[in-house]
Design an enzyme around this catalytic site. Sequence first.
Site, PDB file in Angstrom:
ATOM      1  N   ASP A   1      47.642  50.447  41.040  1.00 24.98           N
ATOM      2  CA  ASP A   1      48.593  49.678  41.846  1.00 24.98           C
ATOM      3  C   ASP A   1      49.403  50.514  42.832  1.00 24.98           C
ATOM      4  O   ASP A   1      50.162  49.950  43.635  1.00 24.98           O
ATOM      5  CB  ASP A   1      49.540  48.897  40.934  1.00 24.98           C
ATOM      6  CG  ASP A   1      48.806  47.806  40.161  1.00 24.98           C
ATOM      7  OD1 ASP A   1      47.990  47.104  40.787  1.00 24.98           O
ATOM      8  OD2 ASP A   1      49.027  47.673  38.953  1.00 24.98           O
TER       9      ASP A   1
ATOM     10  N   ASP B   1      40.812  43.602  42.131  1.00 26.76           N
ATOM     11  CA  ASP B   1      42.094  43.805  42.811  1.00 26.76           C
ATOM     12  C   ASP B   1      42.194  45.205  43.425  1.00 26.76           C
ATOM     13  O   ASP B   1      42.840  45.423  44.445  1.00 26.76           O
ATOM     14  CB  ASP B   1      43.280  43.647  41.847  1.00 26.76           C
ATOM     15  CG  ASP B   1      43.079  42.611  40.754  1.00 26.76           C
ATOM     16  OD1 ASP B   1      41.930  42.357  40.382  1.00 26.76           O
ATOM     17  OD2 ASP B   1      44.085  42.084  40.265  1.00 26.76           O
TER      18      ASP B   1
HETATM   19  N1  GLY Z   1      46.663  42.551  40.817  1.00 27.44           N
HETATM   20  C1  GLY Z   1      47.094  41.666  39.823  1.00 27.44           C
HETATM   21  C2  GLY Z   1      47.030  40.246  40.210  1.00 27.44           C
HETATM   22  O1  GLY Z   1      46.463  39.869  41.204  1.00 27.44           O
HETATM   23  O2  GLY Z   1      47.589  39.463  39.482  1.00 27.44           O
END
Ligand code: GLY
Length: 391
Positions: free
Chosen positions: A113, A172
Site C-alpha cells: 500500500d 489492487d
Molecule cells: N486495496 C484494498 C481495497 O480495495 O479494499
Amino acid sequence: MSLLIFSCNNSNKKESTAPLKQPVQNGTVLDQNVHKLKKTLSTLKSYDSFPRHIYKDKTNWEFVKVRDWCSGFWPGTLWYAYEASKDETILKGAKQFTESLKQIAYTEARNHDIGFQIFCSYGNGYRLTGNESYKQVILDAADTLATLYNPIVGSIHSWPTRTQYPHNTIIDNMMNLELLFWAAKNGGSKSLYDIAENHAEVTMKYLVRPDSSSYHLGSFNDKTGAFVKGYTHQGYADESMWERGQAWGIYGFAFSYRETGRKDFLDTAIKLSDKFLQRLPEDGIPYWDFDDPKIPNAPKDASAAAIAACGFLELSTLVDNPQLQDTYFKAGKTLIEILSTDAYLSQSENQALLLHSTGNHPKGLEVDEPIIYADYYFMEGLMRLKTLQKS
Ligand code: GLY
C-alpha cells in the site's frame, strides 16, 4: 451498457416515499466538492489522523493513523481540491497532512500500500508544487516498496502478514506500480521499472482469468515461483468478480501500457474494461461483487465506479482507434456524471463527497458507506474530465 439513471434496481436508493435530496445547485460539482472539502478541513486539527469512512447513521468521518492503507487519500483529495481552486488554505492543509506520511518511506515495508499512501499524497504534491523534498520521499518510498519484490515469482509480496500464503499478489497491487514506474523515470534505480513490468506480467498471467475477470489474490510458491491458486478476500467467492478488484486492474494495466508500451498490457486493460462495462447494472454503478446472488438487493460500490472512471479516461488517451477513444471517454464520463447525481452525492448528508461505497462486505466492514478513496478517485475523475474536455 444501459444507463437508466433514475429507473434502477439500486437497493440503496431512497424509498420512493422519502424526500428527494436537493439537486446540485450553485455551480459545478467540482466547485461544490472543493467548498465541502475546505469546510471539512477547517474542522480537522490533527494532521496525523486521516478520514477513512463514515458510519451510515453518522455525519462525520472516522479517522485512521499513518499506517492505515487509506492514509494517503485524504491529502490526495486535498491536492485535487487545491489543483481545482488554487485555494491557499487547502494548499496548507494538503501539505500538513502529506508531510505526516513521510515515515512510511523510511520504515520497513509492511505491504504494497506504500504506493497508495505516498503517490496519492506526495505524488500529487510534487506534481503540483515541484517541491524537491517531496520528490526525495517518493524516490525513497519506491525503494522501500521494492523490498517486497520476490524475483523468483517476479512480483511484489502484497500482504506479508497473511502468512497462510508464502507469497501473495493482489490485483489492487497493480495501482502501486505507478510509484515504481515514476521513480525509475525520475532519478530512481532502473530496476524499479523492471520490478513493475515483471509484476504486471505475473498479474496478467495468473490473476486475470480467461473470462476477463480477475482474482483478488494469487498465491504463489515463494521458492519456485509456481502459481498455487486464486482466492478472494473482499469479494463474494474465489471465482466471483469483485468489482473494485476489476477496477484496480483496469486502471493499473492502462498505465502499465502507458509506461511500457507493451501491447499485451493494453489488451488486458481493454479486456478487463469491456467485462466491467458489460456487467454494469441498469443505473450504471456496480454492485460490490458482480456475482453476489442477492443482486439486485445487494450494496453498490461507488468507489469502484470512480476508480474505473479514472481508468477509462486514462485508457481513452492511450488507444489509437478513435472509436475506442470515444467508447472509453464516454464510459468514464458517464460514470462520473452518475456519481454526480442526487443518488450518489452526499451533499448535506455527511462530510463525504459520495455515498454508497462498500469496503469489505465479507467482514461486514464499510458496507454501503462513504469511504475516502471513493472521494479521492471522484475528484481525480472530475479533474481528468475537465482537462480532457478542454483539450
Ligand atoms: N486495496 C484494498 C481495497 O480495495 O479494499
